[in-house]
Design an enzyme around this catalytic site. Structure first.
Site, PDB file in Angstrom:
ATOM      1  N   ASP A  16      -3.966   7.698   4.734  1.00  0.00           N
ATOM      2  CA  ASP A  16      -3.477   6.336   4.974  1.00  0.00           C
ATOM      3  C   ASP A  16      -4.134   5.775   6.231  1.00  0.00           C
ATOM      4  OD1 ASP A  16      -2.029   4.040   4.651  1.00  0.00           O
ATOM      5  OD2 ASP A  16      -0.184   4.846   5.527  1.00  0.00           O
ATOM      6  N   GLU A  17      -4.182   4.442   6.335  1.00  0.00           N
ATOM      7  CA  GLU A  17      -4.743   3.748   7.511  1.00  0.00           C
ATOM      8  C   GLU A  17      -6.157   4.250   7.814  1.00  0.00           C
ATOM      9  OE1 GLU A  17      -3.301   1.257   8.528  1.00  0.00           O
ATOM     10  OE2 GLU A  17      -1.125   1.462   8.385  1.00  0.00           O
ATOM     11  N   ARG A  32       2.057 -10.612  10.516  1.00  0.00           N
ATOM     12  CA  ARG A  32       3.345  -9.933  10.762  1.00  0.00           C
ATOM     13  C   ARG A  32       4.507 -10.841  10.375  1.00  0.00           C
ATOM     14  NH1 ARG A  32       1.587  -5.723   9.834  1.00  0.00           N
ATOM     15  NH2 ARG A  32      -0.280  -6.979   9.379  1.00  0.00           N
ATOM     16  N   LYS A  68       0.822  -1.213   0.000  1.00  0.00           N
ATOM     17  CA  LYS A  68       0.000   0.000   0.000  1.00  0.00           C
ATOM     18  C   LYS A  68       0.853   1.260   0.000  1.00  0.00           C
ATOM     19  CE  LYS A  68      -0.757   0.518   5.000  1.00  0.00           C
ATOM     20  NZ  LYS A  68      -0.155   1.848   5.137  1.00  0.00           N
ATOM     21  N   THR A  69       1.942   1.266   0.788  1.00  0.00           N
ATOM     22  CA  THR A  69       2.784   2.461   0.834  1.00  0.00           C
ATOM     23  C   THR A  69       3.408   2.725  -0.525  1.00  0.00           C
ATOM     24  OG1 THR A  69       3.274   2.017   3.164  1.00  0.00           O
ATOM     25  CG2 THR A  69       4.703   3.590   2.020  1.00  0.00           C
ATOM     26  N   GLN A 114      -7.937  -5.015   9.220  1.00  0.00           N
ATOM     27  CA  GLN A 114      -6.899  -4.622  10.176  1.00  0.00           C
ATOM     28  C   GLN A 114      -7.357  -3.459  11.062  1.00  0.00           C
ATOM     29  OE1 GLN A 114      -2.662  -4.930   8.687  1.00  0.00           O
ATOM     30  NE2 GLN A 114      -3.697  -4.909   6.717  1.00  0.00           N
TER      31      GLN A 114
END
Length: 669
Positions: free
Chosen positions: A213-214, A598, A33-34, A244
């Site tokens: 973002d997020e 993770r 995504k980044t 998430q």
């Protein structure tokens, strides 16, 4: 084929090259995504969007720095990046307030109160309304006020009469002190955008392309801010993953991302589903766990990576044996398989679970770092020095009360109360009364002399700063004049403790000096603003070669080649506090999913048969989420075939039994 088609997968390319209208990028864990956001920023610049018209918002300074560095790398220019507005929500709020807050009746040079300051102010509000701290916990009241602000509720909107009264008084005290709290950094800008058309026209007209973002972590007031800022051009791109969303306990609302197309009609939705992080078995396990989450966007992550090693399941007798196994395996991976210490992370649901790991890691001389300890700017000695700086900056009343008798000047609560009474009689500030202390009755000569000396000290520091002298020099001389080091030696019996705290004070001076060496214009106001906002970030990016101990909430956004998920049991995962509903349990499911994703190469899942709780040993049951993981994805790391598969009825009964046991122990206690 252009660079976007060459360097991005089809879904990333579609998202990065979207130009006009609302866009939701549903970015699964590890889906790049980044990278997509960075390419989209560059694409906007290439399409002729002016630097000053682009806004990119995230939740942490760490994430903002990463965006800045990566955009600068793609453009091969840091100068261009400085012209963009890349910011956290709170820093953006500060920027809006610095320009326009006077329209709401606040002073332009306001102070930002952190959690400690807020609690001190709230205690004053409770005292004035004769509300006992024995009956009402100030932290609980502060949390309720914070929730109200995050829902964009003013004091008059609150139903509970006591909370309404305390909220109103707390807000009044903030305003009188020339201060705002963290929640105000979003709430007040939204008020400005709602109530003052020139403000709305300026900010919504300035930002013609907005990226957030997020987005799954946003709350109600952040949604309102986004809607207002996008109200003119409607060019808003949000990136997030409803799978998430794990911060409901602090106000985030997963429905913001699930209802994005209703908040921003005509929205385009692009799903990023290719995972670049996890091996096949780990990703398959994660997909099955999250698939049972109701109301989610339908998506299944996939990877072209091999299946890799199966997930290792291990059941230990108790928490001590669990710690022994994990620490032993960490050492084996380091010395036999060549992993670095920093490749490995031990994750758990609650902070208290770290104790057994910390003790054993220390005993075995394994380097580790615990994320989630006391932050630097929350340490008492640092807060004391910063309080002096706040008084120098704008006569901040709360800071003034903190340091007026520190170091001790024989100024007690009686003197403080008399000054407070005088402020009400004169309708002026606390500091203004101190400046005219000679004309205040019923205060002794000793106290008057001490207060006059204090005011003189503050005045001299202000003069030095006004004359453009280095802030670090002023701070260093102030600390020496106050004999801070000697004071800390007196306060702490252990020499090592005093030295550690002295090092913290010296580190603060270093922080100011480093700030002054930057290429931006410096000021005391800017420094105080920066450290207050930066202190909300964790220090999780400041790592050496150490094993990381971290809660699952803290681990979001991170990744490790090796992850140990510890305590995967009913009562820990899902965690049970006694008032959960379906929404809370589903957030726990998402938290388990975050933990699994993770891991890049190796994932260990451990639990104990028994644990001590409140001094009593209790049998433990496996987490309901474990039975969702396909058997092909994992392998037992023990001869014992422990219980794993549970029916839905058994899961619910285990949860009820756990709650009954906990309540019984608490009642006995």
């Amino acid at each position: 084929m252009n660079r976007y088609q060459r360097e991005l997968n089809p879904e990333q390319c579609e998202a990065a090259t979207h130009l006009n209208g609302p866009l939701l990028i549903l970015a699964g864990a590890g889906s790049g995504k980044t990278r997509t956001i960075i390419y989209r920023t560059v694409f906007l610049l290439e399409q002729g969007v002016a630097h000053e018209n682009i806004l990119a918002v995230s939740f942490t300074n760490r994430a903002v720095r990463e965006m800045e560095e990566r955009v600068a790398g793609m453009l091969n220019s840091s100068g261009i990046v400085k012209k963009l507005t890349m910011s956290t929500f709170h820093a953006l709020g500060v920027r809006i307030l610095r320009r326009d807050i006077e329209a709401l009746g606040y002073p332009k040079r306001f102070t930002i109160y952190d959690e400690g300051d807020q609690l001190s102010l709230l205690r004053r509000a409770m005292k004035e309304h004769r509300v006992s701290e024995k009956d009402y916990d100030p932290k609980m009241i502060r949390g309720l006020i914070s929730n109200a602000k995050n829902e964009f509720e003013e004091p008059g909107d609150v139903r509970d009469p006591l909370l309404r009264k305390l909220y109103k008084k707390y807000d009044e005290l903030l305003r009188v002190s020339g201060a705002v709290d963290f929640d105000d950094l979003i709430r007040l800008p939204v008020r400005l955008l709602n109530e003052h058309e020139p403000c709305l026209q300026y900010w919504a007209g300035k930002f013609r392309q907005i990226m957030i973002d997020e987005y799954q972590d946003t709350n109600q007031v952040q949604l309102l801010m986004a809607q207002k800022l996008a109200s003119i051009h409607n060019n808003i791109c949000v990136v997030g993953d409803d799978d998430q969303s794990i911060y409901g306990w602090r106000g985030s609302n997963v429905e913001n991302i699930r209802q994005f197309d209703k908040s921003f009609p005509g929205a385009k939705i692009v799903k990023l589903t290719q995972n670049y992080r996890c091996s096949g078995n780990i990703l398959e396990a994660a997909n099955h766990v999250i698939a049972k989450s109701p109301g989610r966007y339908a998506k299944k992550l996939w990877t072209d990576q091999p299946a890799g090693e199966k997930i290792g399941m291990k059941v230990l007798l108790n928490e001590a044996d669990e710690a022994k196994y994990i620490v032993k395996e960490v050492s084996r991976l380091r010395y036999e398989e060549g992993f670095k210490w920093s490749d490995m992370s031990i994750m758990y649901r609650t902070n208290a679970q770290s104790r057994s790991f910390e003790e054993l890691l220390r005993r075995e001389r394994v380097p580790y770092r615990l994320i989630g300890g006391t932050k630097f700017f929350d340490r008492k000695e640092v807060r004391d020095v910063v309080a002096y700086l706040k008084v120098i900056h704008n006569s901040d009343e709360l800071a003034l009360r903190r340091v007026l008798n520190y170091p001790p000047r024989k100024i007690g609560t009686t003197t403080m109360d008399r000054i407070t009474s005088e402020t009400k009689a004169r309708e002026c500030s606390f500091y203004e009364v101190c400046e005219d202390i000679e004309n205040v009755e019923k205060i002794g000569k000793t106290q008057k002399a001490a207060i006059s000396d204090f005011v003189s000290l503050i005045r001299k520091c202000r003069e030095r700063i006004t004359s453009k002298e280095n802030l670090s020099s002023v701070a260093k001389d102030l600390i020496q004049f106050l004999r801070f080091h000697q004071l800390l030696y007196k306060e702490y019996e252990k020499l090592s403790e005093a030295k550690r705290r002295i090092e913290n004070v010296e580190s603060l001076v270093n922080s100011i000096a480093e700030y002054e060496t930057g290429d931006k214009k410096t000021s005391l106001s800017d420094y105080l603003e920066r450290i207050t906002l930066d202190s909300t970030d964790s220090d999780r990016d400041k790592a050496g070669d150490e094993v990381t101990l971290i809660t699952l909430h803290g681990a979001k956004g991170l990744e490790y080649p090796v992850v140990f998920l510890a305590g995967v049991e009913e009562g820990f995962m899902p965690y049970f506090r006694g008032s959960e509903g379906v929404e809370d349990l589903e957030e726990e499911r998402r938290l388990c999913y975050v933990g699994i994703t993770r891991a890049k190469k190796k994932l260990y899942i451990t639990r104990a048969d028994m644990r001590r709780r409140f001094g009593k040993t209790l049998e433990r049951e496996p987490s309901r989420f474990l039975s969702d993981i396909p058997k092909e994805c994992w392998v037992w790391l023990a001869n014992k075939k422990a219980k794993l598969d549970l029916s839905e009825g058994q899961k619910d009964q285990l949860f009820k039994n756990f709650f009954t046991d906990m309540q019984s122990m608490l009642n006995k206690k």
